[in-house]
Scaffold this motif. Sequence first.
Motif, PDB file in Angstrom:
ATOM      1  N   GLU A 288       0.835  -1.199   0.000  1.00  0.00           N
ATOM      2  CA  GLU A 288       0.000   0.000   0.000  1.00  0.00           C
ATOM      3  C   GLU A 288       0.868   1.247   0.000  1.00  0.00           C
ATOM      4  O   GLU A 288       1.899   1.308   0.680  1.00  0.00           O
ATOM      5  CB  GLU A 288      -0.898   0.016   1.247  1.00  0.00           C
ATOM      6  CG  GLU A 288      -1.728   1.290   1.401  1.00  0.00           C
ATOM      7  CD  GLU A 288      -2.515   1.327   2.702  1.00  0.00           C
ATOM      8  OE1 GLU A 288      -3.740   1.517   2.622  1.00  0.00           O
ATOM      9  OE2 GLU A 288      -1.914   1.184   3.789  1.00  0.00           O
ATOM     10  N   ILE A 289       0.459   2.237  -0.801  1.00  0.00           N
ATOM     11  CA  ILE A 289       1.064   3.567  -0.718  1.00  0.00           C
ATOM     12  C   ILE A 289       0.111   4.438   0.084  1.00  0.00           C
ATOM     13  O   ILE A 289      -0.998   4.733  -0.362  1.00  0.00           O
ATOM     14  CB  ILE A 289       1.295   4.172  -2.115  1.00  0.00           C
ATOM     15  CG1 ILE A 289       2.249   3.300  -2.930  1.00  0.00           C
ATOM     16  CG2 ILE A 289       1.859   5.596  -1.994  1.00  0.00           C
ATOM     17  CD1 ILE A 289       2.422   3.755  -4.361  1.00  0.00           C
ATOM     18  N   HIS A 290       0.540   4.798   1.276  1.00  0.00           N
ATOM     19  CA  HIS A 290      -0.294   5.589   2.181  1.00  0.00           C
ATOM     20  C   HIS A 290       0.309   6.990   2.244  1.00  0.00           C
ATOM     21  O   HIS A 290       1.429   7.170   2.712  1.00  0.00           O
ATOM     22  CB  HIS A 290      -0.309   4.957   3.574  1.00  0.00           C
ATOM     23  CG  HIS A 290      -1.396   5.482   4.448  1.00  0.00           C
ATOM     24  ND1 HIS A 290      -2.305   4.673   5.095  1.00  0.00           N
ATOM     25  CD2 HIS A 290      -1.747   6.752   4.792  1.00  0.00           C
ATOM     26  CE1 HIS A 290      -3.149   5.411   5.797  1.00  0.00           C
ATOM     27  NE2 HIS A 290      -2.820   6.679   5.623  1.00  0.00           N
ATOM     28  N   SER A 291      -0.420   7.967   1.758  1.00  0.00           N
ATOM     29  CA  SER A 291       0.083   9.336   1.724  1.00  0.00           C
ATOM     30  C   SER A 291      -0.263  10.070   3.002  1.00  0.00           C
ATOM     31  O   SER A 291      -1.398  10.029   3.473  1.00  0.00           O
ATOM     32  CB  SER A 291      -0.492  10.089   0.526  1.00  0.00           C
ATOM     33  OG  SER A 291      -0.006  11.411   0.522  1.00  0.00           O
ATOM     34  N   LEU A 292       0.749  10.731   3.542  1.00  0.00           N
ATOM     35  CA  LEU A 292       0.565  11.604   4.699  1.00  0.00           C
ATOM     36  C   LEU A 292       0.581  13.029   4.164  1.00  0.00           C
ATOM     37  O   LEU A 292       1.627  13.549   3.773  1.00  0.00           O
ATOM     38  CB  LEU A 292       1.707  11.373   5.689  1.00  0.00           C
ATOM     39  CG  LEU A 292       1.486  11.734   7.150  1.00  0.00           C
ATOM     40  CD1 LEU A 292       0.294  10.977   7.721  1.00  0.00           C
ATOM     41  CD2 LEU A 292       2.742  11.416   7.958  1.00  0.00           C
ATOM     42  N   LEU A 293      -0.602  13.632   4.116  1.00  0.00           N
ATOM     43  CA  LEU A 293      -0.777  14.933   3.466  1.00  0.00           C
ATOM     44  C   LEU A 293      -0.976  16.012   4.521  1.00  0.00           C
ATOM     45  O   LEU A 293      -1.734  15.829   5.478  1.00  0.00           O
ATOM     46  CB  LEU A 293      -1.993  14.867   2.535  1.00  0.00           C
ATOM     47  CG  LEU A 293      -2.375  16.121   1.758  1.00  0.00           C
ATOM     48  CD1 LEU A 293      -1.301  16.478   0.752  1.00  0.00           C
ATOM     49  CD2 LEU A 293      -3.717  15.901   1.046  1.00  0.00           C
ATOM     50  N   GLY A 294      -0.305  17.128   4.321  1.00  0.00           N
ATOM     51  CA  GLY A 294      -0.484  18.232   5.255  1.00  0.00           C
ATOM     52  C   GLY A 294       0.396  19.397   4.878  1.00  0.00           C
ATOM     53  O   GLY A 294       1.342  19.261   4.093  1.00  0.00           O
ATOM     54  N   GLU A 295       0.084  20.546   5.441  1.00  0.00           N
ATOM     55  CA  GLU A 295       0.856  21.743   5.178  1.00  0.00           C
ATOM     56  C   GLU A 295       2.248  21.620   5.783  1.00  0.00           C
ATOM     57  O   GLU A 295       2.498  20.794   6.660  1.00  0.00           O
ATOM     58  CB  GLU A 295       0.148  22.956   5.777  1.00  0.00           C
ATOM     59  CG  GLU A 295      -1.192  23.258   5.140  1.00  0.00           C
ATOM     60  CD  GLU A 295      -1.044  23.716   3.716  1.00  0.00           C
ATOM     61  OE1 GLU A 295      -1.248  22.899   2.799  1.00  0.00           O
ATOM     62  OE2 GLU A 295      -0.719  24.877   3.523  1.00  0.00           O
ATOM     63  N   ASN A 296       3.176  22.470   5.322  1.00  0.00           N
ATOM     64  CA  ASN A 296       4.466  22.572   5.980  1.00  0.00           C
ATOM     65  C   ASN A 296       4.228  22.985   7.430  1.00  0.00           C
ATOM     66  O   ASN A 296       3.491  23.934   7.699  1.00  0.00           O
ATOM     67  CB  ASN A 296       5.342  23.613   5.284  1.00  0.00           C
ATOM     68  CG  ASN A 296       5.785  23.147   3.910  1.00  0.00           C
ATOM     69  OD1 ASN A 296       6.635  22.286   3.793  1.00  0.00           O
ATOM     70  ND2 ASN A 296       5.185  23.715   2.881  1.00  0.00           N
ATOM     71  N   GLY A 297       4.856  22.266   8.346  1.00  0.00           N
ATOM     72  CA  GLY A 297       4.675  22.555   9.760  1.00  0.00           C
ATOM     73  C   GLY A 297       3.508  21.833  10.400  1.00  0.00           C
ATOM     74  O   GLY A 297       3.226  22.028  11.587  1.00  0.00           O
ATOM     75  N   ALA A 298       2.822  20.968   9.635  1.00  0.00           N
ATOM     76  CA  ALA A 298       1.675  20.246  10.185  1.00  0.00           C
ATOM     77  C   ALA A 298       2.094  19.116  11.120  1.00  0.00           C
ATOM     78  O   ALA A 298       1.289  18.634  11.914  1.00  0.00           O
ATOM     79  CB  ALA A 298       0.808  19.688   9.057  1.00  0.00           C
ATOM     80  N   GLY A 299       3.353  18.676  11.017  1.00  0.00           N
ATOM     81  CA  GLY A 299       3.840  17.597  11.877  1.00  0.00           C
ATOM     82  C   GLY A 299       4.169  16.317  11.150  1.00  0.00           C
ATOM     83  O   GLY A 299       4.510  15.311  11.776  1.00  0.00           O
ATOM     84  N   LYS A 300       4.116  16.326   9.813  1.00  0.00           N
ATOM     85  CA  LYS A 300       4.357  15.108   9.029  1.00  0.00           C
ATOM     86  C   LYS A 300       5.776  14.583   9.219  1.00  0.00           C
ATOM     87  O   LYS A 300       5.986  13.415   9.539  1.00  0.00           O
ATOM     88  CB  LYS A 300       4.116  15.371   7.538  1.00  0.00           C
ATOM     89  CG  LYS A 300       2.796  16.021   7.184  1.00  0.00           C
ATOM     90  CD  LYS A 300       2.625  16.159   5.690  1.00  0.00           C
ATOM     91  CE  LYS A 300       3.705  16.967   5.004  1.00  0.00           C
ATOM     92  NZ  LYS A 300       3.707  18.403   5.367  1.00  0.00           N
ATOM     93  N   SER A 301       6.755  15.446   8.985  1.00  0.00           N
ATOM     94  CA  SER A 301       8.146  15.010   9.059  1.00  0.00           C
ATOM     95  C   SER A 301       8.538  14.645  10.490  1.00  0.00           C
ATOM     96  O   SER A 301       9.323  13.716  10.707  1.00  0.00           O
ATOM     97  CB  SER A 301       9.079  16.097   8.504  1.00  0.00           C
ATOM     98  OG  SER A 301       8.878  16.244   7.109  1.00  0.00           O
ATOM     99  N   THR A 302       7.994  15.370  11.467  1.00  0.00           N
ATOM    100  CA  THR A 302       8.268  15.010  12.863  1.00  0.00           C
ATOM    101  C   THR A 302       7.791  13.584  13.147  1.00  0.00           C
ATOM    102  O   THR A 302       8.507  12.790  13.770  1.00  0.00           O
ATOM    103  CB  THR A 302       7.558  15.991  13.827  1.00  0.00           C
ATOM    104  OG1 THR A 302       8.076  17.303  13.617  1.00  0.00           O
ATOM    105  CG2 THR A 302       7.773  15.583  15.280  1.00  0.00           C
ATOM    106  N   LEU A 303       6.602  13.263  12.671  1.00  0.00           N
ATOM    107  CA  LEU A 303       6.059  11.915  12.883  1.00  0.00           C
ATOM    108  C   LEU A 303       6.961  10.862  12.253  1.00  0.00           C
ATOM    109  O   LEU A 303       7.247   9.820  12.852  1.00  0.00           O
ATOM    110  CB  LEU A 303       4.654  11.830  12.291  1.00  0.00           C
ATOM    111  CG  LEU A 303       3.917  10.499  12.489  1.00  0.00           C
ATOM    112  CD1 LEU A 303       3.634  10.253  13.961  1.00  0.00           C
ATOM    113  CD2 LEU A 303       2.621  10.483  11.690  1.00  0.00           C
ATOM    114  N   MET A 304       7.435  11.120  11.036  1.00  0.00           N
ATOM    115  CA  MET A 304       8.299  10.148  10.364  1.00  0.00           C
ATOM    116  C   MET A 304       9.670  10.060  11.028  1.00  0.00           C
ATOM    117  O   MET A 304      10.288   8.997  11.057  1.00  0.00           O
ATOM    118  CB  MET A 304       8.439  10.502   8.888  1.00  0.00           C
ATOM    119  CG  MET A 304       7.158  10.309   8.097  1.00  0.00           C
ATOM    120  SD  MET A 304       6.498   8.599   8.176  1.00  0.00           S
ATOM    121  CE  MET A 304       5.158   8.796   9.393  1.00  0.00           C
ATOM    122  N   ASN A 305      10.145  11.162  11.587  1.00  0.00           N
ATOM    123  CA  ASN A 305      11.409  11.124  12.315  1.00  0.00           C
ATOM    124  C   ASN A 305      11.288  10.314  13.600  1.00  0.00           C
ATOM    125  O   ASN A 305      12.250   9.692  14.041  1.00  0.00           O
ATOM    126  CB  ASN A 305      11.906  12.544  12.610  1.00  0.00           C
ATOM    127  CG  ASN A 305      12.468  13.231  11.383  1.00  0.00           C
ATOM    128  OD1 ASN A 305      12.986  12.573  10.487  1.00  0.00           O
ATOM    129  ND2 ASN A 305      12.362  14.555  11.320  1.00  0.00           N
TER     130      ASN A 305
END
Length: 507
Positions: A29-46
């Motif tokens: 599955e390709i699950h996209s994590l969509l959100g604005e810059n600063g929404a917390g996406k990269s923090t979650l992946m880190n």
Amino acid sequence: MRLELRGITKRFGALVANDHIDLVVQPGEIHSLLGENGAGKSTLMNVLYGLYQADEGEILLDDVVQNFSGPGDAMGAGIGMVHQHFMLVPVFTVAENVMLGHEQTRGGGRLDLEAARAQVREISARFGFHVDPDALVEDLPVGVQQRVEIIKALSRNADVLIFDEPTAVLTPQETDELMVIMRQLRDEGSAIVFITHKLREVREVADRITVIRHGKVVGEARPTASDGELASLMVGRSVELTVHKEAPTLHDNSLKVADLVVTSESGTVVVDDVSFEVRGGEVLVIAGVQGNGQTELTEALIGLQGDVSGSITLDGQELVGRSVRQILDAGVGFVPEDRNLDGLIGEFTVAENLMLDRSDGPPFVKRGALQLAYRDQFAGEKVAEFDVRTQGITTPVGRLSGGNQQKVVLARELSRELRLFVAAQPTRGVDVGSIEFIHKRIVATRDAGVPVVVVSTELDEAVALADRIMVMYRGTVVGIVPADTPRDVLGLMMAGISAENAKGDAA
């Protein structure tokens, strides 16, 4: 391998970057994590990759709770990450980069480079990457460097792959090729997390979409959702995504650039014999992959580059050799690509930032005295006019969101008599709602008869705003074409193919 995040919470002091986030990604599955810059996406992946430790919550792989103390643990558990900014050593070969960090040795403790080469060849053959294991990374195109990052992750038997804003430095053609690779990986059973803020891409490749806003999951969507629906989830309100503008009415006033050459401090020519003209009442967008001379060109227009030859004239007035102050006073408004470095002083208040380049005389300063009442009245009016969301004009600008910081820069630069407006990456790191507002102001400036130069690496933005598009590649102008030029032609031009040849290749 099935990935599950349960209640992941990550705090940085009083800031809650991730607030009890739940996420499930299935194998294949390709699950996209969509959100604005600063929404917390990269923090979650880190957090998932072991770069940060969660304050609360659990990471599970195939229903087994994991405890990662660092990226090594995450990689050992089968998680790979393709970073937005590549983690490669430029002077190493592909094989050396792939084996870095988990080196194999053979007799006498020597590095087994042949094993690494064989691994690169095997993975390249499997996915059609065509990557030479002995090529130096610094000699490879950006798109191929990204494939090296993917090979690195796959060489460590990653079953879960995280792609963090992977298209930021790619041409449209390279982006399409990456989408094919992601689908291949999915079809082989990988669980893929695709982090992005680009609606077009997420709708093209995602199987499921999770939207994050202000650190929280605010909804899930299918790729059949419209851009408007996805944008509304990201922002929390309805957003107009289309840039509305009439055909340009051209005026005699203009910016003319002739035979411009900019040389870096190291002696490298970064802008090479560039010529163009922008008339009053039109927007010229400078497009291209980041790092092809656009930054240096805009800095030369504003007087920030030291070694410049050629001519830059504004309504017949030569700007080359003038100071930044003199160019600003000549009626040039400038939005820099890095607002925090060049556009704002974070510790200063909103009101102070709104008068930064006008603090040497009337109306803000008279007889050496700062006119506080005028400054505060002006700031209040601009905060209202540009819809700056702030607690007040005395709030330090560093406390505002990226979109509101950019509005402060725009308010300052557009609030004086302009003869030229230059905006570099005007919507970078800005939420969808603020993008809508910024685009309207740029079009309004053009309609007021001002020549407008916009630099954008976002092709959708370039096409939407431009009356004409100038594509740069390695410091030169590949061509200047109408805004309705097909995307595939523009993409080929961004790879260095002339406009004429690009049209033939795309046909």
